[in-house]
Write a protein that holds these residues in place. Structure first.
Motif, PDB file in Angstrom:
ATOM      1  N   ASN A  76       0.928  -1.264   0.163  1.00  0.00           N
ATOM      2  CA  ASN A  76      -0.406   0.093   0.212  1.00  0.00           C
ATOM      3  C   ASN A  76       0.841   1.528  -0.065  1.00  0.00           C
ATOM      4  OD1 ASN A  76      -2.313  -1.667   0.082  1.00  0.00           O
ATOM      5  ND2 ASN A  76      -2.925  -1.220   2.300  1.00  0.00           N
ATOM      6  N   ALA A  77       1.896   1.619   1.361  1.00  0.00           N
ATOM      7  CA  ALA A  77       2.506   2.348   0.654  1.00  0.00           C
ATOM      8  C   ALA A  77       3.532   2.784  -0.638  1.00  0.00           C
ATOM      9  CB  ALA A  77       4.222   2.155   1.746  1.00  0.00           C
ATOM     10  N   VAL A  78       4.050   1.474  -1.097  1.00  0.00           N
ATOM     11  CA  VAL A  78       5.038   1.615  -2.772  1.00  0.00           C
ATOM     12  C   VAL A  78       3.229   1.954  -3.062  1.00  0.00           C
ATOM     13  CG1 VAL A  78       5.281   0.111  -4.133  1.00  0.00           C
ATOM     14  CG2 VAL A  78       6.385  -0.400  -2.064  1.00  0.00           C
ATOM     15  N   PHE A  79       2.233   1.602  -3.304  1.00  0.00           N
ATOM     16  CA  PHE A  79       1.085   2.090  -4.451  1.00  0.00           C
ATOM     17  C   PHE A  79       1.317   3.628  -4.043  1.00  0.00           C
ATOM     18  CE2 PHE A  79      -2.526   0.433  -6.054  1.00  0.00           C
ATOM     19  CZ  PHE A  79      -3.107   1.470  -7.386  1.00  0.00           C
ATOM     20  N   SER A  80       0.663   3.922  -3.076  1.00  0.00           N
ATOM     21  CA  SER A  80       0.761   5.467  -2.052  1.00  0.00           C
ATOM     22  C   SER A  80       2.220   6.270  -2.952  1.00  0.00           C
ATOM     23  CB  SER A  80       0.579   5.246  -1.413  1.00  0.00           C
ATOM     24  OG  SER A  80      -0.687   4.599  -0.485  1.00  0.00           O
ATOM     25  N   GLN A  81       3.127   6.023  -2.579  1.00  0.00           N
ATOM     26  CA  GLN A  81       4.722   6.956  -2.914  1.00  0.00           C
ATOM     27  C   GLN A  81       4.402   6.644  -4.388  1.00  0.00           C
ATOM     28  OE1 GLN A  81       6.075   8.451  -1.862  1.00  0.00           O
ATOM     29  NE2 GLN A  81       8.222   8.182  -1.213  1.00  0.00           N
ATOM     30  N   CYS A  82       4.315   5.452  -5.939  1.00  0.00           N
ATOM     31  CA  CYS A  82       3.730   5.624  -6.908  1.00  0.00           C
ATOM     32  C   CYS A  82       3.554   6.866  -6.920  1.00  0.00           C
ATOM     33  CB  CYS A  82       3.811   4.743  -7.829  1.00  0.00           C
ATOM     34  SG  CYS A  82       4.964   3.677  -7.474  1.00  0.00           S
ATOM     35  N   ARG A  83       1.289   6.995  -6.446  1.00  0.00           N
ATOM     36  CA  ARG A  83       0.901   7.564  -6.971  1.00  0.00           C
ATOM     37  C   ARG A  83       1.546  10.022  -6.545  1.00  0.00           C
ATOM     38  NH1 ARG A  83      -2.954   7.230 -10.112  1.00  0.00           N
ATOM     39  NH2 ARG A  83      -3.547   5.319  -8.850  1.00  0.00           N
ATOM     40  N   TYR A  84       1.850   8.939  -5.439  1.00  0.00           N
ATOM     41  CA  TYR A  84       2.173  10.656  -5.267  1.00  0.00           C
ATOM     42  C   TYR A  84       3.365  10.956  -5.978  1.00  0.00           C
ATOM     43  CZ  TYR A  84       4.974  14.285  -3.150  1.00  0.00           C
ATOM     44  OH  TYR A  84       5.742  16.174  -2.851  1.00  0.00           O
ATOM     45  N   ILE A  85       3.734  10.759  -6.617  1.00  0.00           N
ATOM     46  CA  ILE A  85       5.693  11.086  -7.708  1.00  0.00           C
ATOM     47  C   ILE A  85       4.710  11.130  -9.088  1.00  0.00           C
ATOM     48  CG2 ILE A  85       7.119  10.279  -9.637  1.00  0.00           C
ATOM     49  CD1 ILE A  85       7.780   8.562  -6.540  1.00  0.00           C
TER      50      ILE A  85
END
Length: 115
Positions: A76-85
């Motif tokens: 979930n954190a990886v998904f969120s970081q990708c979305r942020y970027i």
């Protein structure tokens, strides 16, 4: 969730961002793939709640990497970081990419253990 398939995906994405930086996220189907694995974009809330670490804090992640053991929360954190970027970052993303690369290394490792 098939751990080996997730491990391969995490390794391949890490390699792409290592070569292309944030631009790799524009040229991959990361959101679809992470969604297929059952991960959700939760702005890093589950990661922060579970581990007390802020999404994107590469130094904190380096210090605590060995205790990160929940595939779902890390995914979930990886998904969120990708979305942020890809959607909200307004500047070069070197620290965010560093965090993402570290998280993907750990995601690869812990998902492989689930196989």
């Amino acid at each position: 969730m098939e751990g080996r398939i997730l491990a391969v995906f995490a390794r391949e994405l890490r390699k792409k961002i290592g070569v292309e930086g944030a631009g790799a996220l524009e040229r991959t189907d990361w959101a679809e793939r992470l969604g297929e694995f059952g991960f959700e974009m939760d702005c890093g809330h589950s990661f922060e709640q579970r581990y007390g670490l802020v999404l994107g804090d590469a130094d904190g992640l380096k210090r605590e990497l060995a205790r990160i053991d929940d595939v779902q929360v890390l995914g979930n954190a990886v998904f969120s970081q990708c979305r942020y970027i890809t959607h909200w970052a307004m500047s070069p993303c070197s620290r965010e990419i560093e965090w993402l690369a570290l998280a993907l290394v750990r995601l690869e490792g812990i998902s492989r253990m689930q196989s």
